[in-house]
Design an enzyme around this catalytic site. Structure first.
Site, PDB file in Angstrom:
ATOM      1  N   LYS A  42      60.804  24.237 -19.284  1.00 13.08           N
ATOM      2  CA  LYS A  42      59.879  23.182 -18.838  1.00 13.08           C
ATOM      3  C   LYS A  42      59.464  23.413 -17.389  1.00 13.08           C
ATOM      4  O   LYS A  42      58.284  23.313 -17.046  1.00 13.08           O
ATOM      5  CB  LYS A  42      60.554  21.807 -18.963  1.00 13.08           C
ATOM      6  CG  LYS A  42      59.758  20.690 -18.322  1.00 13.08           C
ATOM      7  CD  LYS A  42      60.457  19.353 -18.420  1.00 13.08           C
ATOM      8  CE  LYS A  42      61.433  19.067 -17.306  1.00 13.08           C
ATOM      9  NZ  LYS A  42      60.838  18.690 -16.013  1.00 13.08           N
ATOM     10  N   ASN A  43      60.456  23.735 -16.539  1.00 11.36           N
ATOM     11  CA  ASN A  43      60.153  23.818 -15.106  1.00 11.36           C
ATOM     12  C   ASN A  43      59.380  25.073 -14.721  1.00 11.36           C
ATOM     13  O   ASN A  43      58.966  25.223 -13.574  1.00 11.36           O
ATOM     14  CB  ASN A  43      61.441  23.728 -14.286  1.00 11.36           C
ATOM     15  CG  ASN A  43      61.989  22.305 -14.258  1.00 11.36           C
ATOM     16  OD1 ASN A  43      61.370  21.383 -14.790  1.00 11.36           O
ATOM     17  ND2 ASN A  43      63.140  22.132 -13.630  1.00 11.36           N
ATOM     18  N   ARG A  67      55.955  13.466 -11.949  1.00  7.48           N
ATOM     19  CA  ARG A  67      55.907  13.834 -10.551  1.00  7.48           C
ATOM     20  C   ARG A  67      55.302  15.223 -10.320  1.00  7.48           C
ATOM     21  O   ARG A  67      54.556  15.438  -9.374  1.00  7.48           O
ATOM     22  CB  ARG A  67      57.323  13.777  -9.978  1.00  7.48           C
ATOM     23  CG  ARG A  67      57.370  13.988  -8.524  1.00  7.48           C
ATOM     24  CD  ARG A  67      58.769  14.047  -7.984  1.00  7.48           C
ATOM     25  NE  ARG A  67      58.754  14.884  -6.803  1.00  7.48           N
ATOM     26  CZ  ARG A  67      58.423  14.452  -5.605  1.00  7.48           C
ATOM     27  NH1 ARG A  67      58.126  13.205  -5.395  1.00  7.48           N
ATOM     28  NH2 ARG A  67      58.388  15.279  -4.581  1.00  7.48           N
ATOM     29  N   CYS A 105      60.856   7.073  -7.968  1.00  9.70           N
ATOM     30  CA  CYS A 105      61.406   7.899  -9.030  1.00  9.70           C
ATOM     31  C   CYS A 105      62.850   7.505  -9.195  1.00  9.70           C
ATOM     32  O   CYS A 105      63.518   7.167  -8.230  1.00  9.70           O
ATOM     33  CB  CYS A 105      61.299   9.366  -8.628  1.00  9.70           C
ATOM     34  SG  CYS A 105      62.264  10.422  -9.671  1.00  9.70           S
ATOM     35  N   ARG A 139      62.324  11.154  -3.182  1.00 14.15           N
ATOM     36  CA  ARG A 139      61.506  12.348  -3.420  1.00 14.15           C
ATOM     37  C   ARG A 139      60.150  12.289  -2.713  1.00 14.15           C
ATOM     38  O   ARG A 139      59.104  12.172  -3.349  1.00 14.15           O
ATOM     39  CB  ARG A 139      61.307  12.556  -4.921  1.00 14.15           C
ATOM     40  CG  ARG A 139      62.615  12.809  -5.632  1.00 14.15           C
ATOM     41  CD  ARG A 139      62.412  12.994  -7.111  1.00 14.15           C
ATOM     42  NE  ARG A 139      62.528  14.378  -7.518  1.00 14.15           N
ATOM     43  CZ  ARG A 139      62.442  14.778  -8.786  1.00 14.15           C
ATOM     44  NH1 ARG A 139      62.203  13.927  -9.737  1.00 14.15           N
ATOM     45  NH2 ARG A 139      62.569  16.040  -9.098  1.00 14.15           N
ATOM     46  N   LYS A 151      63.968  22.584   4.363  1.00 21.66           N
ATOM     47  CA  LYS A 151      64.988  22.430   3.321  1.00 21.66           C
ATOM     48  C   LYS A 151      64.416  23.117   2.084  1.00 21.66           C
ATOM     49  O   LYS A 151      63.189  23.153   1.925  1.00 21.66           O
ATOM     50  CB  LYS A 151      65.147  20.926   3.082  1.00 21.66           C
ATOM     51  CG  LYS A 151      66.152  20.506   2.075  1.00 21.66           C
ATOM     52  CD  LYS A 151      66.248  18.973   2.062  1.00 21.66           C
ATOM     53  CE  LYS A 151      67.065  18.521   0.878  1.00 21.66           C
ATOM     54  NZ  LYS A 151      67.069  17.072   0.735  1.00 21.66           N
ATOM     55  N   VAL A 194      61.660  23.314  -4.446  1.00 22.06           N
ATOM     56  CA  VAL A 194      61.056  24.059  -5.546  1.00 22.06           C
ATOM     57  C   VAL A 194      59.552  23.757  -5.617  1.00 22.06           C
ATOM     58  O   VAL A 194      58.707  24.651  -5.609  1.00 22.06           O
ATOM     59  CB  VAL A 194      61.750  23.690  -6.874  1.00 22.06           C
ATOM     60  CG1 VAL A 194      61.039  24.316  -8.057  1.00 22.06           C
ATOM     61  CG2 VAL A 194      63.214  24.120  -6.840  1.00 22.06           C
ATOM     62  N   ASP A 208      70.318  19.876 -11.983  1.00 25.50           N
ATOM     63  CA  ASP A 208      69.878  19.493 -13.328  1.00 25.50           C
ATOM     64  C   ASP A 208      70.974  19.665 -14.383  1.00 25.50           C
ATOM     65  O   ASP A 208      70.776  19.311 -15.543  1.00 25.50           O
ATOM     66  CB  ASP A 208      68.638  20.308 -13.748  1.00 25.50           C
ATOM     67  CG  ASP A 208      67.388  19.845 -13.016  1.00 25.50           C
ATOM     68  OD1 ASP A 208      67.438  18.805 -12.342  1.00 25.50           O
ATOM     69  OD2 ASP A 208      66.356  20.532 -13.120  1.00 25.50           O
ATOM     70  N   ILE A 260      71.486  17.472  -3.765  1.00 21.30           N
ATOM     71  CA  ILE A 260      70.027  17.642  -3.820  1.00 21.30           C
ATOM     72  C   ILE A 260      69.305  16.295  -3.870  1.00 21.30           C
ATOM     73  O   ILE A 260      68.341  16.068  -3.136  1.00 21.30           O
ATOM     74  CB  ILE A 260      69.595  18.504  -5.039  1.00 21.30           C
ATOM     75  CG1 ILE A 260      70.424  19.794  -5.133  1.00 21.30           C
ATOM     76  CG2 ILE A 260      68.101  18.795  -5.004  1.00 21.30           C
ATOM     77  CD1 ILE A 260      70.175  20.818  -4.061  1.00 21.30           C
ATOM     78  N   ARG A 319      61.005  14.311 -22.954  1.00 27.53           N
ATOM     79  CA  ARG A 319      60.258  14.920 -21.842  1.00 27.53           C
ATOM     80  C   ARG A 319      60.724  16.360 -21.627  1.00 27.53           C
ATOM     81  O   ARG A 319      59.931  17.195 -21.186  1.00 27.53           O
ATOM     82  CB  ARG A 319      60.484  14.131 -20.554  1.00 27.53           C
ATOM     83  CG  ARG A 319      59.792  12.779 -20.513  1.00 27.53           C
ATOM     84  CD  ARG A 319      59.959  12.162 -19.145  1.00 27.53           C
ATOM     85  NE  ARG A 319      59.843  13.210 -18.141  1.00 27.53           N
ATOM     86  CZ  ARG A 319      60.574  13.296 -17.035  1.00 27.53           C
ATOM     87  NH1 ARG A 319      61.482  12.387 -16.764  1.00 27.53           N
ATOM     88  NH2 ARG A 319      60.393  14.279 -16.184  1.00 27.53           N
TER      89      ARG A 319
HETATM   90  C1  UD1 Z   1      62.373  20.623  -9.106  1.00 29.01           C
HETATM   91  C2  UD1 Z   1      62.638  20.513 -10.586  1.00 29.01           C
HETATM   92  C3  UD1 Z   1      63.778  19.555 -10.858  1.00 29.01           C
HETATM   93  C4  UD1 Z   1      65.014  19.963 -10.066  1.00 29.01           C
HETATM   94  C5  UD1 Z   1      64.675  20.164  -8.591  1.00 29.01           C
HETATM   95  C6  UD1 Z   1      65.828  20.736  -7.786  1.00 29.01           C
HETATM   96  C7  UD1 Z   1      60.514  20.928 -11.676  1.00 29.01           C
HETATM   97  C8  UD1 Z   1      59.386  20.395 -12.479  1.00 29.01           C
HETATM   98  N1  UD1 Z   1      61.438  20.051 -11.250  1.00 29.01           N
HETATM   99  O1  UD1 Z   1      61.998  19.324  -8.653  1.00 29.01           O
HETATM  100  O2  UD1 Z   1      64.073  19.579 -12.257  1.00 29.01           O
HETATM  101  O3  UD1 Z   1      66.003  18.945 -10.165  1.00 29.01           O
HETATM  102  O4  UD1 Z   1      63.559  21.070  -8.459  1.00 29.01           O
HETATM  103  O5  UD1 Z   1      66.241  21.934  -8.348  1.00 29.01           O
HETATM  104  O6  UD1 Z   1      60.615  22.117 -11.441  1.00 29.01           O
HETATM  105  N2  UD1 Z   1      61.953  16.874  -0.742  1.00 29.01           N
HETATM  106  C9  UD1 Z   1      61.508  16.270   0.411  1.00 29.01           C
HETATM  107  N3  UD1 Z   1      60.170  16.383   0.719  1.00 29.01           N
HETATM  108  C10 UD1 Z   1      59.294  17.056  -0.072  1.00 29.01           C
HETATM  109  C11 UD1 Z   1      59.763  17.676  -1.248  1.00 29.01           C
HETATM  110  C12 UD1 Z   1      61.115  17.577  -1.573  1.00 29.01           C
HETATM  111  O7  UD1 Z   1      62.276  15.657   1.140  1.00 29.01           O
HETATM  112  O8  UD1 Z   1      58.099  17.112   0.278  1.00 29.01           O
HETATM  113  C13 UD1 Z   1      63.405  16.785  -1.083  1.00 29.01           C
HETATM  114  C14 UD1 Z   1      63.674  16.087  -2.411  1.00 29.01           C
HETATM  115  O9  UD1 Z   1      63.682  14.683  -2.262  1.00 29.01           O
HETATM  116  C15 UD1 Z   1      65.012  16.655  -2.774  1.00 29.01           C
HETATM  117  C16 UD1 Z   1      64.944  18.101  -2.244  1.00 29.01           C
HETATM  118  O10 UD1 Z   1      63.890  18.097  -1.288  1.00 29.01           O
HETATM  119  O11 UD1 Z   1      66.035  15.983  -2.079  1.00 29.01           O
HETATM  120  C17 UD1 Z   1      64.663  19.164  -3.293  1.00 29.01           C
HETATM  121  O12 UD1 Z   1      63.550  18.777  -4.060  1.00 29.01           O
HETATM  122  P1  UD1 Z   1      62.611  19.831  -4.781  1.00 29.01           P
HETATM  123  O13 UD1 Z   1      63.302  21.144  -4.856  1.00 29.01           O
HETATM  124  O14 UD1 Z   1      61.271  19.796  -4.138  1.00 29.01           O
HETATM  125  O15 UD1 Z   1      62.535  19.212  -6.255  1.00 29.01           O
HETATM  126  P2  UD1 Z   1      61.293  19.169  -7.239  1.00 29.01           P
HETATM  127  O16 UD1 Z   1      60.409  20.335  -6.992  1.00 29.01           O
HETATM  128  O17 UD1 Z   1      60.689  17.804  -7.225  1.00 29.01           O
END
Ligand code: UD1
Length: 429
Positions: free
Chosen positions: A22-23, A102, A126, A131, A171, A174, A316, A338, A408
Site C-alpha cells: 500500500k505504502n 492523509r 488523525c 502529523r 527528522k 517518509v 506499522d 514515531i 484500507r
Molecule cells: C508513512 C507511512 C505510514 C508509516 C510512517 C512512518 C505511507 C502512506 N504512510 O507515513 O504507514 O507509519 O510513514 O514509517 O507511506 N512529521 C512532522 N512534520 C511533517 C511530516 C511528518 O512533524 O511535515 C512527523 C510525523 O508526525 C511523525 C514523523 O514525522 O511523527 C514521521 O512521519 P512520516 O514518516 O512523514 O509519516 P507518513 O509519511 O505520514
C-alpha cells in the site's frame, strides 16, 4: 458496518500471497501526475485506500483504467492499472477528499512541479497523532515555491518552475521525502535531499521515476541526489511486496504456531522485524518463493523493542508485536518513537486479557498464559490487524468491529487467513 468474527486456537498452515505494498502503491499512483503520458502499474493491491486515491486523482483529471486479467492470473494477484494525466484539469485537492486519506496531501509535490501551482487542503486530525505538514512546506520552499496557508488550504506557487536545492530534513519523514523527490525530478538543476527516509518504498518510487526518465541516485540511503529534467514519460512498474503485511502474517503464525510460506516476501524488506521475531520464537527461512515462517518448539520469549525509521523496527508493526508478546513468557518493553499517540490498541488488547501498562511512549507488556475472545473495536489500520492476530490465538470467539480500517490496508485478510486454517469470517452490515 462489517465485522470480522474469529474463533481462535487453530495453527496457521499453508501459503499466503503477499500483496503489493500500500505504502508504495499510493505514491506511485501520485507520480502519474508528473507526466502527460501513461504510467502502468502492476501488482496494485485491491484496497480501500487505493480506490479512494483513484477518485482523488480523477478529480485532478487523471484517467484510470484497470487492465483485464491475463492468462494464468487467478484473481489473487493485484491489479494492473493505467494512469494517464493527459491534462490536469484541477490543481485543487479539496478537504472532503484529503481529510479521508492523509497521503493524498502528497499530490502537492507533482501538481506544483508540473503546473506551477497547487491548492491542497491540510489533512486535519488523525487518530495516531497530530502529523503536521511543516517538513513538506519547508522542502517545497527550499525548491523555490511560495507557500501560504489560507482557509485550511496550503497554497503553493512556483510560476517560473521549481529550482533544485539542498533539502535537509530535521527528522526522517517518509511522506515529505516522497514529495521532495517527485517535485525535484521536474525542477531546474540539482537537488540533494539529506536525512532522507530510507524506507524500501522510497527506493521503489525512485525506480519507477527513473523508468519515467528522472535522474535520481541514492534512493534507499539517507542522501538522495536528483538532477531535474524537463519532462517525464510513460513507464511500466510493478509495486514491491508489502513488508507490513509480511510482518503481520509472520507475527500471526509465530503467535498461533504452524508453518506459513509468505509468497513474494524477502529478507531485505524487513531486516529488524525478522530479527525480533526470531528472538521471540520464530524460525525464518528465505526460499525461492518467499519467506517461510515457523514457530520454533519453545514458548514465546519477551523482547525490548523501540520503533525507528527504516531499517529499524517499523511503527506499522508495533501493535502486532504487542499482540504477539502479550502471550510471551515474561515482560516485554515496547517504545514508540514515531507517532505520539499510537497505543489505541492497548485498551482493546486488554479486553482479550492482555496485561499492558502504558507510561508515556513506553508500553510494558507482561505475558499472560492465555487470551480469551471478546468484542473489540478497530481504531486504526495497524491497530485493527493486531486485534485480528490476537483473536487467532485467543480461546473462543472474537468479533472485531469497525472493520473498514482493515480494508484500507489489508487485502482479503479473511480469505488469506481462512485458506491457512483459521476460522475467520466477515459479517456484513
Ligand atoms: C508513512 C507511512 C505510514 C508509516 C510512517 C512512518 C505511507 C502512506 N504512510 O507515513 O504507514 O507509519 O510513514 O514509517 O507511506 N512529521 C512532522 N512534520 C511533517 C511530516 C511528518 O512533524 O511535515 C512527523 C510525523 O508526525 C511523525 C514523523 O514525522 O511523527 C514521521 O512521519 P512520516 O514518516 O512523514 O509519516 P507518513 O509519511 O505520514
Amino acid at each position: 458496518m462489517d465485522r470480522i468474527r474469529i474463533v481462535g486456537g487453530a495453527p496457521l498452515m499453508g501459503a499466503i500471497p503477499i500483496s503489493g505494498a500500500k505504502n508504495a502503491a499510493l505514491p506511485l499512483m501520485i507520480a502519474s501526475l508528473l507526466t502527460d503520458e501513461t504510467l502502468t502499474l502492476d501488482n496494485v493491491p485491491r484496497l480501500a485506500d487505493v480506490a479512494m486515491l483513484k477518485r482523488i486523482l480523477g478529480n485532478h483529471g487523471v484517467d484510470c483504467m484497470v487492465l483485464g486479467k491475463r492468462a494464468g492470473q487467478n484473481g489473487l494477484q493485484g491489479e494492473s492499472i493505467e494512469l494517464r494525466a493527459g491534462d490536469i484539469v484541477d490543481t485543487v485537492a479539496p478537504y472532503e477528499l484529503v481529510s479521508r486519506m492523509r497521503a493524498s496531501f502528497w499530490v502537492i509535490g507533482p501538481l506544483l512541479a508540473r503546473m506551477g501551482e497547487a491548492r491542497v487542503s491540510l489533512p486535519g486530525g488523525c487518530a495516531i497523532g497530530t502529523r503536521p505538514v511543516d517538513f513538506f512546506i519547508a522542502a517545497l520552499r527550499d525548491l523555490g515555491a511560495e507557500i501560504d496557508i489560507d482557509g485550511g488550504y496550503v497554497i503553493a506557487r512556483a510560476k517560473k518552475g521549481l529550482r533544485g536545492n539542498r533539502i535537509v530534513f530535521p527528522k526522517t519523514t517518509v511522506g515529505a521525502t516522497h514529495v521532495a523527490m517527485m517535485a525535484a525530478s521536474l525542477a531546474r538543476g540539482e537537488t540533494v535531499i539529506e536525512n532522507a527516509a530510507r524506507e524500501p518504498e522510497i527506493a521503489d518510487v525512485a525506480a519507477c521515476l527513473v523508468k519515467m526518465g528522472a535522474k535520481i541516485s541514492g534512493a534507499g540511503t539517507s542522501t538522495i541526489r536528483i538532477d531535474g529534467v524537463d519532462r517525464l514519460n510513460a513507464a511500466r512498474h510493478a509495486v514491491m511486496p508489502d513488508r507490513i503485511e509480511t510482518g503481520t502474517y509472520a507475527m500471526a503464525v509465530t503467535m498461533t504456531g504452524g508453518d506459513l510460506l509468505l509468497e513474494g516476501a524477502t529478507l531485505a524488506i524487513l531486516p529488524t522485524a525478522l530479527d525480533v521475531l526470531t528472538a521471540v520464537g520464530a524460525e525464518v527461512t528465505a526460499t525461492n518463493e518467499g519467506l517461510r515462517i515457523r514457530r520454533n518448539g519453545n514458548g514465546l520469549a519477551p523482547v525490548d523493542v523501540t520503533t525507528e525509521p527504516f531499517p529499524g523496527f517499523p511503527t506499522d508493526l508495533q501493535a502486532q508485536l504487542m499482540a504477539l508478546v502479550s502471550r510471551a513468557n515474561g515482560t516485554s518493553h515496547i517504545r514508540e518513537t514515531i507517532f505520539e499517540n499510537r497505543f489505541m490498541h492497548v485498551q482493546e488488547l486488554a479486553r482479550l486479557g492482555a496485561d499492558i501498562h502504558l507510561d508515556g511512549q513506553m508500553a510494558t507488556v507482561t505475558g499472560v498464559d492465555r487470551l480469551k475472545g471478546a468484542q473489540v473495536m478497530a481504531t486504526d489500520l495497524r491497530a485493527s490487524v493486531s486485534l485480528v492476530i490476537a483473536g487467532l490465538a485467543a480461546e473462543g470467539e472474537t468479533v472485531v468491529n469497525r472493520v473498514y480500517h482493515l480494508d484500507r490496508g489489508f487485502e482479503r485478510i479473511e480469505d488469506k487467513l481462512g485458506a491457512c486454517g483459521a476460522t475467520i469470517e466477515r459479517l456484513s452490515g
